[in-house]
Design an enzyme around this catalytic site. Sequence first.
Site, short mmCIF file in Angstrom:
data_model
loop_
_atom_site.label_atom_id
_atom_site.label_comp_id
_atom_site.label_asym_id
_atom_site.label_seq_id
_atom_site.Cartn_x
_atom_site.Cartn_y
_atom_site.Cartn_z
N ASP A 1 0.84 -1.20 0.00
CA ASP A 1 0.00 0.00 0.00
C ASP A 1 0.88 1.25 0.00
O ASP A 1 1.88 1.31 0.71
CB ASP A 1 -0.88 -0.03 1.26
CG ASP A 1 -1.93 1.05 1.25
OD1 ASP A 1 -2.77 1.06 0.34
OD2 ASP A 1 -1.91 1.91 2.16
N GLU B 1 2.06 -0.21 -4.80
CA GLU B 1 1.05 0.76 -5.24
C GLU B 1 1.64 2.15 -5.05
O GLU B 1 2.02 2.52 -3.94
CB GLU B 1 -0.22 0.64 -4.40
CG GLU B 1 -1.30 1.61 -4.86
CD GLU B 1 -2.08 2.30 -3.74
OE1 GLU B 1 -3.16 2.80 -4.02
OE2 GLU B 1 -1.58 2.33 -2.59
C1 BGC Z 1 -5.64 2.29 -0.33
C2 BGC Z 1 -6.76 3.08 0.24
C3 BGC Z 1 -6.32 3.62 1.58
C4 BGC Z 1 -4.98 4.37 1.47
C5 BGC Z 1 -4.36 4.61 2.81
C6 BGC Z 1 -4.63 3.39 -0.57
O1 BGC Z 1 -3.86 3.29 -1.56
O2 BGC Z 1 -5.94 1.60 -1.51
O3 BGC Z 1 -7.95 2.35 0.35
O4 BGC Z 1 -7.29 4.50 2.07
O5 BGC Z 1 -4.07 3.66 0.70
O6 BGC Z 1 -3.87 3.43 3.35
#
Ligand code: BGC
Length: 535
Positions: free
Chosen positions: A198, A267
Amino acid sequence: MPDEWHKGSAIYQIYPRSFRDTNGDGIGDLPGIIEKLDYIASLGVNGIWISPFFPSPMKDFGYDVSDYRDIDPMFGNLRDFKTLLARAHDLDLKIIIDLVLSHTSDRHPWFKDPAKKDWYVWADPKPDMFGEQVPPNNWVSVFGGPAWTYDKTHGQYYLHNFLPEQPDLNFHNPDVQDAMLDICKFWLDLGVDGFRLDVVNFYFHDRELRDNPPRDANLGAATQYEGDDPYSAQNHIYDKTRPENLKFLERLRALTDRYPDRALIGEGGDDHFFQLAADYCEGDNRLHTIYTPQLCGGKHKRLTEDLIRTPVEDFLNQAPNARPTWAFSNHDVVRAASRWCPDGDGFGHNPALSKMLIALLGCLYGSFFLYQGEELGLPEAKLKFEDLQDPWGRHLWPEWQGRDGCRTMLPWNKDTKSGWLPLAESHRPLNAADQENAQDSTLNFTRAFLNWRKHQPALISGGIDFLETHSETLLAFERKTADQTLFCLFNLENAEQTLPLFLTPQNAHLAFPKEKGEENTLAPYSFQILKGKEN
Ligand code: BGC
């Protein structure tokens, strides 16, 4: 030889809260995922990414973790997870878990532990021009408001790039890095096949806490909320994408490489995304692939050739050695079935468009994530304010309903109940049970297409070359390996298009779909994949 399964793979994304509820508490659970593993395998995907299921106060629905080594009781327990993993592996499905390393929940014991104060980012207030005590710099949270919250006990501010309940970890502290690597090791030892990392470019912040400079307004929105947004007004060069992160990614990769066939999928969101992709996937010692958000735009957009082609070409040109992982939909954005549907005011859908999008996703160069419900062609759900759960949406209502429209419960049959979010009425007729029985359903199309795709080397590992179509809504490209050439043609609009002669390759035959429509025409929202004569 390592099994590079992550190259060109199709991964199904599960948002566990909304997937399948087996105990009737209104929240999906791990037994629900186990129950549906055969269904997922039947789609023809290679694996599953499961959004966070760790113990969490659920302020950001699991992206605020309070214990990284367990399962939140609302989802089940570690025994369930081990069962899930073993059964998935029996079905030849990889399991990728979602690790949120950038921040924890404010309820994580570390945040309360005085001995671990430096594990988070604390800073003194700064006097403003009127002598008022204000946050140490101009950084703002992605979800709105300042990125700093004042804590009376410490007389200081702490940093959070998202909600105040998601304090940011201080990766400059080596103990934090070690603790996070230890957590990764815990899950690798358990046998997971990889991590979706993430916000992977948010791990480090500028130690000097310098103000972000203003951002070029022509760049458009920096988040999926496409309105007037303070986050989009700053050039985020100091609060994310710091150079120190590369060394940490190398440590994480070195750990991962001690286990066979595991994958790191980061990501990342950044104005200089393709540079980020190149840096984060450079060599064989950082990420395996990067989750590429360009085709997950926020609100309604017109589906054109350029919309798809430009990011793919930009990726190839600017990050030639990196590997993209595309997605059209996920738990954070408006479902593509509606986003790219000109009817229905952002909530419409068209089965032909939904099918065509599955084929398009599966034909792009790289890997992809298919979001739960995409195989059913689900549109974005329209919600009432009283139903909203996403703090971001509640904050921005009525201008934007936030992220809940893609997070409603999956309709397994016509009697599936509402849960923590309602079951969208528009989803009921699209339920999975009815689609099982309808030969031409989006579900059965997805199965046929993805199971066919598995055996097409050009789609798994071939290069991609776009062809000039001289039409805004005709997309054409070639995927090619040494042994196979496929011509992929997509009609991106809801009207028949005549195929120009230069797009009807000689001696090629239709490979998918099997039945041929009218000669030299593409029906509305249809596609053709043709095999070159050498195959
Ligand atoms: C996730 C979100 C989340 C954020 C903070 C993002 O990239 O996909 O759902 O709110 O990261 O963790």
